[in-house]
Design a protein around this motif. Sequence first.
Motif, PDB file in Angstrom:
ATOM      1  N   ALA A 192      70.114  15.510  54.038  1.00 38.68           N
ATOM      2  CA  ALA A 192      71.310  15.774  53.323  1.00 38.68           C
ATOM      3  C   ALA A 192      71.969  14.921  53.667  1.00 38.68           C
ATOM      4  O   ALA A 192      72.530  14.252  55.031  1.00 38.68           O
ATOM      5  CB  ALA A 192      71.729  17.407  53.020  1.00 38.68           C
ATOM      6  N   GLY A 193      72.504  14.004  52.841  1.00 38.28           N
ATOM      7  CA  GLY A 193      73.398  13.107  53.350  1.00 38.28           C
ATOM      8  C   GLY A 193      72.752  11.556  54.286  1.00 38.28           C
ATOM      9  O   GLY A 193      73.782  11.397  54.434  1.00 38.28           O
ATOM     10  N   PHE A 194      72.026  11.071  53.712  1.00 33.91           N
ATOM     11  CA  PHE A 194      71.361  10.403  54.437  1.00 33.91           C
ATOM     12  C   PHE A 194      71.078   8.849  53.532  1.00 33.91           C
ATOM     13  O   PHE A 194      70.431   7.860  53.405  1.00 33.91           O
ATOM     14  CB  PHE A 194      70.288  10.244  55.265  1.00 33.91           C
ATOM     15  N   THR A 195      71.533   8.791  52.456  1.00 29.93           N
ATOM     16  CA  THR A 195      71.127   7.913  51.352  1.00 29.93           C
ATOM     17  C   THR A 195      71.657   6.747  51.397  1.00 29.93           C
ATOM     18  O   THR A 195      71.511   5.791  50.456  1.00 29.93           O
ATOM     19  CB  THR A 195      71.482   8.859  49.631  1.00 29.93           C
ATOM     20  N   LEU A 241      77.882  10.756  46.519  1.00 32.31           N
ATOM     21  CA  LEU A 241      77.225  10.806  45.516  1.00 32.31           C
ATOM     22  C   LEU A 241      75.686  11.485  45.838  1.00 32.31           C
ATOM     23  O   LEU A 241      74.954  11.945  44.879  1.00 32.31           O
ATOM     24  CB  LEU A 241      77.434   9.865  44.492  1.00 32.31           C
ATOM     25  N   GLY A 242      75.193  10.260  46.508  1.00 31.07           N
ATOM     26  CA  GLY A 242      73.837  10.867  47.244  1.00 31.07           C
ATOM     27  C   GLY A 242      73.931  11.704  47.726  1.00 31.07           C
ATOM     28  O   GLY A 242      72.459  12.363  47.501  1.00 31.07           O
ATOM     29  N   ALA A 243      75.201  12.151  48.480  1.00 29.44           N
ATOM     30  CA  ALA A 243      74.824  14.016  49.322  1.00 29.44           C
ATOM     31  C   ALA A 243      74.427  14.927  48.391  1.00 29.44           C
ATOM     32  O   ALA A 243      73.498  15.739  48.645  1.00 29.44           O
ATOM     33  CB  ALA A 243      75.599  13.862  50.143  1.00 29.44           C
ATOM     34  N   SER A 244      75.145  14.392  47.190  1.00 25.40           N
ATOM     35  CA  SER A 244      75.450  15.548  45.962  1.00 25.40           C
ATOM     36  C   SER A 244      73.532  15.490  45.853  1.00 25.40           C
ATOM     37  O   SER A 244      73.253  16.583  44.892  1.00 25.40           O
ATOM     38  CB  SER A 244      76.204  15.429  45.079  1.00 25.40           C
TER      39      SER A 244
END
Length: 415
Positions: free
Chosen positions: A376-379, A384-387
């Motif tokens: 989670a949160g490595f985008t 926004l990516g984490a959500s």
Amino acid sequence: MTSNLKQVWFPGPLIVGAGPSGIATAACLKERGVPYLILEKETCFAPSWKLRTYERLKLHLPKQYCELPLMAFPPEFPTYPTKQQFISYLDAYVERFAVKPLFDMAVRVAEYDASIRFWRVKAGDLEFICRWLIVATGENAEVVWPEIRGISRFRGQLLHTSCYMKGDGHRGEKVLVVGSGNSGMEVALDLCDNDAKVSMVFWLWQLHILPRELLGISTFGLSMALLKWLPVKAVDALLLFGTRLLLGDTEKYGIKRPAIGPLELKSAAGKTPVLDIGTFAKIKSGQIKVVPDINQFTRKGAEFVDGEHEEFDSIILATGYKSNVTSWLKRKKKDFYVSYCRFAYGKEEEFFGEKDGFPRTSFPNSWRGKNGLYAAGFTRRGLLGASMDACKIAEDIANLYGAVDIRHKLNTITS
């Protein structure tokens, strides 16, 4: 596997990290009725925001792109909330969803035990055993210290931006800022606004600077809208055309642009363009000086690659952060049994790259590995990516958790 630690079996997922990614995933799991446990090495949630950010920080993107799942920002918040407003939002988020991490629980080792098909996670004097492991330590878990010759010789104040709070303590000083991401640019602006004499090194890489807004519209929002209709190269061309009209030619001031456009570079290499909030105007006016790369540090300052020397009172390293996943997510020993288990169940640890600690699979498929491992949160796409990760992970685990619960009830009935 044997251990002298007290073992704790947990029926739901274990989340490592209580930053925005971790608490968002927890909230989504709670909404779906899945129990979870969060381990956080610090003494508070969102420690990067609360302990390692400068005072003038604001969200770089409009608030609608930074909301966590299931809870909007208060309507009275401005378009770009301040650090303090964002922390108050996180406080309210944690209270609303009753997220209660276990603090002072630094994970030393996490490894998949293929013999029982569960994860073993060691933290403190405990060993947690769980079916699902969610890595939410994020992209910015540890600071990056640059390897520049002579850095230990400098006798002035040397600090990383993670320790920088505000510029009033540097009033009247000559300060060198090393690094040119959003943090470096904003710290330089803050120092300049506090009457420091600021120089900047655009550290070893070329840079896209874009205005935060184009014609009153968020540059990020405009990009997202255009990408629905146009290819990336065309959107990049439009952004750079508008940027040149507003900012002028950045190369005239020592800031070279990469050969490919900002969105294409972000997708290919994860490098985020700077969204300018006034720093570039200070550079154009000469209030902030752009200097060449550093050849070496000296006792009183720096020697640059062009042979020039300059003295500084303080040097601030805006050299970024890195993932720390590979320091605690361990590989198995290479024996026959483990080799068989890897063949049968998959090479789970290799979901994360050895060099950068990021998932090997790219966005939007970077959130799920094998054997119950999630990221989670490595985008490289911020909050926004984490959500997006949090929602996908919670949905996936909820489906699996429900299936496990049904099988357990059936076994109880038939036994």
